[in-house]
Design an enzyme around this catalytic site. Structure first.
Site, PDB file in Angstrom:
ATOM      1  N   SER A   1       0.801  -1.232   0.000  1.00  0.00           N
ATOM      2  CA  SER A   1       0.000   0.000   0.000  1.00  0.00           C
ATOM      3  C   SER A   1       0.829   1.275   0.000  1.00  0.00           C
ATOM      4  O   SER A   1       0.282   2.378   0.095  1.00  0.00           O
ATOM      5  CB  SER A   1      -0.904  -0.011   1.246  1.00  0.00           C
ATOM      6  OG  SER A   1      -0.137  -0.247   2.419  1.00  0.00           O
ATOM      7  N   GLU A   2       2.141   1.159  -0.134  1.00  0.00           N
ATOM      8  CA  GLU A   2       3.026   2.296   0.096  1.00  0.00           C
ATOM      9  C   GLU A   2       2.743   3.503  -0.794  1.00  0.00           C
ATOM     10  O   GLU A   2       2.877   4.651  -0.349  1.00  0.00           O
ATOM     11  CB  GLU A   2       4.489   1.852  -0.068  1.00  0.00           C
ATOM     12  CG  GLU A   2       5.031   1.038   1.092  1.00  0.00           C
ATOM     13  CD  GLU A   2       4.632  -0.431   1.065  1.00  0.00           C
ATOM     14  OE1 GLU A   2       5.090  -1.188   1.940  1.00  0.00           O
ATOM     15  OE2 GLU A   2       3.848  -0.832   0.168  1.00  0.00           O
ATOM     16  N   VAL A   3       2.372   3.283  -2.061  1.00  0.00           N
ATOM     17  CA  VAL A   3       2.186   4.439  -2.953  1.00  0.00           C
ATOM     18  C   VAL A   3       1.056   5.349  -2.480  1.00  0.00           C
ATOM     19  O   VAL A   3       1.019   6.528  -2.828  1.00  0.00           O
ATOM     20  CB  VAL A   3       1.947   4.010  -4.421  1.00  0.00           C
ATOM     21  CG1 VAL A   3       3.196   3.379  -5.004  1.00  0.00           C
ATOM     22  CG2 VAL A   3       0.734   3.118  -4.566  1.00  0.00           C
ATOM     23  N   LYS A   4       0.140   4.820  -1.678  1.00  0.00           N
ATOM     24  CA  LYS A   4      -0.923   5.674  -1.114  1.00  0.00           C
ATOM     25  C   LYS A   4      -0.345   6.765  -0.217  1.00  0.00           C
ATOM     26  O   LYS A   4      -0.989   7.790   0.019  1.00  0.00           O
ATOM     27  CB  LYS A   4      -1.903   4.832  -0.300  1.00  0.00           C
ATOM     28  CG  LYS A   4      -2.870   4.001  -1.124  1.00  0.00           C
ATOM     29  CD  LYS A   4      -3.887   3.330  -0.230  1.00  0.00           C
ATOM     30  CE  LYS A   4      -4.932   2.588  -1.047  1.00  0.00           C
ATOM     31  NZ  LYS A   4      -5.948   1.932  -0.178  1.00  0.00           N
ATOM     32  N   PHE A   5       0.850   6.515   0.306  1.00  0.00           N
ATOM     33  CA  PHE A   5       1.490   7.475   1.199  1.00  0.00           C
ATOM     34  C   PHE A   5       2.634   8.215   0.500  1.00  0.00           C
ATOM     35  O   PHE A   5       3.444   8.875   1.149  1.00  0.00           O
ATOM     36  CB  PHE A   5       2.017   6.744   2.444  1.00  0.00           C
ATOM     37  CG  PHE A   5       0.967   5.946   3.157  1.00  0.00           C
ATOM     38  CD1 PHE A   5       0.040   6.561   3.980  1.00  0.00           C
ATOM     39  CD2 PHE A   5       0.890   4.570   2.979  1.00  0.00           C
ATOM     40  CE1 PHE A   5      -0.935   5.828   4.622  1.00  0.00           C
ATOM     41  CE2 PHE A   5      -0.080   3.826   3.623  1.00  0.00           C
ATOM     42  CZ  PHE A   5      -1.007   4.456   4.443  1.00  0.00           C
TER      43      PHE A   5
END
Length: 261
Positions: free
Chosen positions: A135-139
């Protein structure tokens, strides 16, 4: 050893490492990373441990990075972030490189770095309520440190999707793409882990270590004379050892091998 964020339970030759931050869904911070690295070192040195199980207390395996830790990291310099990331990378390498079989016991959320922890283990037994995500790209960041382990598990094609979409995907999908080894109901999770453990305890511990080293050495290489020679050397070395002699003798005499008793 005692750890601030972990509980370690021993049952015979099996050590279960429980991440013990259920109030934040076992999200990890600097302390959990340090504790996991130290635990991996201690378990590697413990000759009485044959199998390591990584698990999370409470309803979730691990929700990934602690938001307070991420907030602190966002205010740090690039050099400080690099030091932080190196610690995380070293911990994952220690987990993946343990010279004994490792199983991730996954229920609920296994998000971001939680997916990375599962992928760094040799096998994953997941409950049917488990959910995974890079989920990193959400941040506004990327799953860089966990990427070698997730790529090893699911391959670049699936990674191209999930690294960019940050979608959550089910345990069934995780099994279909190679991340999950065994899919069970939540009620059957411990039984599923125990079944896999029993299979692992039938193998010679030195042979299992050599098998892990073999995969690391051969994976991704072109099949050529050099690979053929390396595999021949590895099996010759293994056959000449005391463990192989014991295993073959036990089989011929229809008795359990010494490591099974």
């Amino acid at each position: 050893m005692s750890y601030e964020t972990l509980d370690i339970e021993r049952q015979g030759a099996v050590a279960t490492v429980w991440m013990n931050r259920p109030e934040v869904f076992n999200a990890f911070n600097e302390q959990l990373i340090d504790d996991l690295a130290a635990a991996c070192g201690a378990l590697e040195d413990d000759a009485g441990v044959r199998v390591v199980v990584l698990a999370g207390r409470g309803r979730h395996f691990s929700a990934g990075a602690d938001l307070n830790w991420m907030q602190r990291a966002s205010a740090c310099t690039e050099a400080e972030n690099l030091a932080d990331a190196r610690k995380f990378a070293a911990m994952l390498q220690a987990l993946s490189g343990l010279p004994k079989p490792t199983i991730a016991r996954v229920q609920g959320a296994a998000l971001g770095g939680g997916t990375g922890l599962a992928a760094a283990c040799d096998m994953v037994v997941a409950a049917d309520n488990a959910q995974f995500s890079t989920s990193e790209v959400k941040f506004g960041i990327i799953p860089a440190v966990i990427s070698p382990y997730v790529l090893r598990a699911i391959g670049p094609r699936h990674a191209l999707r999930y690294f960019q979409t940050a979608e959550k995907f089910s345990a069934a999908e995780a099994k279909a793409i190679g991340l999950v080894s065994e899919l069970v109901t939540l009620d059957e999770l411990d039984a599923g882990v125990a079944k896999l453990v029993q299979s692992l305890l039938t193998g010679g511990p030195l042979a299992q270590q050599a098998a892990k080293e073999l995969i690391a050495a051969i994976s991704g290489r072109q099949i050529d004379a050099a690979v053929g020679e390396e595999t021949a050397l590895r099996i010759a070395r293994q056959r000449a050892g005391a463990e192989a002699r014991e295993g073959i003798t036990a089989f011929l005499h229809k008795r359990p091998a010494a490591w099974q008793t």
